[in-house]
Design an enzyme around this catalytic site. Structure first.
Site, PDB file in Angstrom:
ATOM      1  N   LYS A   1      26.293 -95.049  -7.088  1.00  0.00           N
ATOM      2  CA  LYS A   1      25.104 -95.267  -7.933  1.00  0.00           C
ATOM      3  C   LYS A   1      24.485 -96.633  -7.588  1.00  0.00           C
ATOM      4  O   LYS A   1      24.474 -97.013  -6.433  1.00  0.00           O
ATOM      5  CB  LYS A   1      25.467 -95.144  -9.407  1.00  0.00           C
ATOM      6  CG  LYS A   1      26.259 -93.877  -9.714  1.00  0.00           C
ATOM      7  CD  LYS A   1      26.316 -93.566 -11.168  1.00  0.00           C
ATOM      8  CE  LYS A   1      27.283 -92.425 -11.397  1.00  0.00           C
ATOM      9  NZ  LYS A   1      27.110 -91.755 -12.661  1.00  0.00           N
TER      10      LYS A   1
ATOM     11  N   GLU B   1      21.045 -87.910 -13.004  1.00  0.00           N
ATOM     12  CA  GLU B   1      20.318 -89.156 -13.321  1.00  0.00           C
ATOM     13  C   GLU B   1      18.920 -89.126 -12.712  1.00  0.00           C
ATOM     14  O   GLU B   1      17.976 -89.670 -13.294  1.00  0.00           O
ATOM     15  CB  GLU B   1      21.144 -90.375 -12.850  1.00  0.00           C
ATOM     16  CG  GLU B   1      22.336 -90.608 -13.777  1.00  0.00           C
ATOM     17  CD  GLU B   1      23.568 -91.216 -13.136  1.00  0.00           C
ATOM     18  OE1 GLU B   1      23.465 -91.799 -12.052  1.00  0.00           O
ATOM     19  OE2 GLU B   1      24.658 -91.078 -13.736  1.00  0.00           O
TER      20      GLU B   1
HETATM   21  C1  PEP Z   1      28.391 -88.803 -10.770  1.00  0.00           C
HETATM   22  O1  PEP Z   1      27.692 -89.807 -10.798  1.00  0.00           O
HETATM   23  O2  PEP Z   1      28.069 -87.866 -10.048  1.00  0.00           O
HETATM   24  C2  PEP Z   1      29.574 -88.754 -11.629  1.00  0.00           C
HETATM   25  C3  PEP Z   1      30.244 -87.637 -11.677  1.00  0.00           C
HETATM   26  O3  PEP Z   1      29.888 -89.891 -12.329  1.00  0.00           O
HETATM   27  P1  PEP Z   1      31.260 -90.192 -13.132  1.00  0.00           P
HETATM   28  O4  PEP Z   1      32.401 -89.825 -12.225  1.00  0.00           O
HETATM   29  O5  PEP Z   1      31.210 -91.645 -13.433  1.00  0.00           O
HETATM   30  O6  PEP Z   1      31.233 -89.332 -14.356  1.00  0.00           O
END
Ligand code: PEP
Length: 255
Positions: A11, A98
């Site tokens: 991210k 997101e």
């Molecule tokens: C993602 O960003 O695709 C995700 C699954 O995040 P997290 O593992 O933090 O839930």
């Protein structure tokens, strides 16, 4: 046999060259020689070149977190798939929740990006998943079906075979709430059934479907044991080299 694939989605973290190098310096020795699982690291755009330099002699593949569907022109702030190809990117995450929820990206836009990524020979990891209210209303399958119909619209068998699908229930992303292995497997079976009807059984059985949503070293093994879960897309836990390594190890189906 589908080869498991574990993606680390950093991210908007570890985005400076130094942060990226420090992270990869810890990860690379841990995963050295692992080839039974595909490992993809999706760094922020600003760290891709540094990551490429460090990953080029390893089995780890470089991924981007997004791209635009045009190759060049007046698209201020967007990133061309051609730029990504040129700097050694092999995978691209598309339609992450997101992107959909914060930046209002639609299934239609994701479909355009997906077709372009395939045209450019980038390997797409396409995210789909339902909101909590949709699950609670019993609409999960309907939502997943709609998203797949729109996002994979007009894809040929040859094209869909290159896609990695990430089932990411939105209520499980970054929340610490993981889908149970049974809840995840149920949706993965549904996705495979959809692919089987749209294409054919053989095609459906070849496509890799990852789970994503608060995967941790403590829950990874039980998720990955399920027949239709072919690895995971990992956000938070991919920011810690050791946790990420534990998750990668959990993806060895034979253990
Ligand atoms: C993602 O960003 O695709 C995700 C699954 O995040 P997290 O593992 O933090 O839930």
């Amino acid at each position: 046999m589908r080869k498991p694939i574990i993606g680390g989605n950093w991210k908007m973290n570890r985005g400076t060259p130094e942060e990226c190098r420090n992270m990869l310096k810890k990860l690379i020795p841990l995963v050295k020689g692992i080839n039974a699982v595909d490992i993809v690291i999706a760094t922020p755009f600003t760290a891709l070149t540094s990551a490429y330099e460090m990953l080029k002699n390893t089995y780890i593949k470089l991924g981007a977190q997004n791209m635009y569907f045009e190759e060049k022109g007046a698209f201020t702030g967007e990133i061309s798939p051609n730029f990504l190809k040129t700097i050694g990117v092999e995978y691209v995450i598309l339609g992450h929740s997101e992107r959909r929820n914060i930046f209002n990206e639609s299934d239609g836009l994701t479909n355009k990006k997906l077709k372009k990524a395939l045209y450019m020979d980038l390997n797409p990891i396409v995210c789909i998943g339902e909101h909590l209210e949709e699950r609670e209303a019993g609409d999960t399958q309907q939502i997943i079906k709609f998203q797949m119909n729109e996002t994979f619209k007009d894809l040929t068998r040859e094209q869909i075979l290159k896609v990695v699908i990430a089932y990411e229930p939105i209520w499980a992303i970054g929340t610490g709430k993981t889908a149970t292995p049974e809840q995840a497997e149920e949706v993965h079976i549904f996705i495979r059934e959809f692919l089987s009807q749209k294409y054919d059984k053989e095609t459906a059985n070849l496509i890799r479907i990852q789970y994503g949503g608060s995967i941790k070293p403590t829950n990874a093994k039980d998720l990955f044991k399920k027949e239709n879960i072919d690895g995971g897309l990992v956000g938070g836990a991919s920011l810690d080299a050791n946790s990420f390594f534990q998750i990668i190890k959990a993806a060895f189906k034979s253990d």
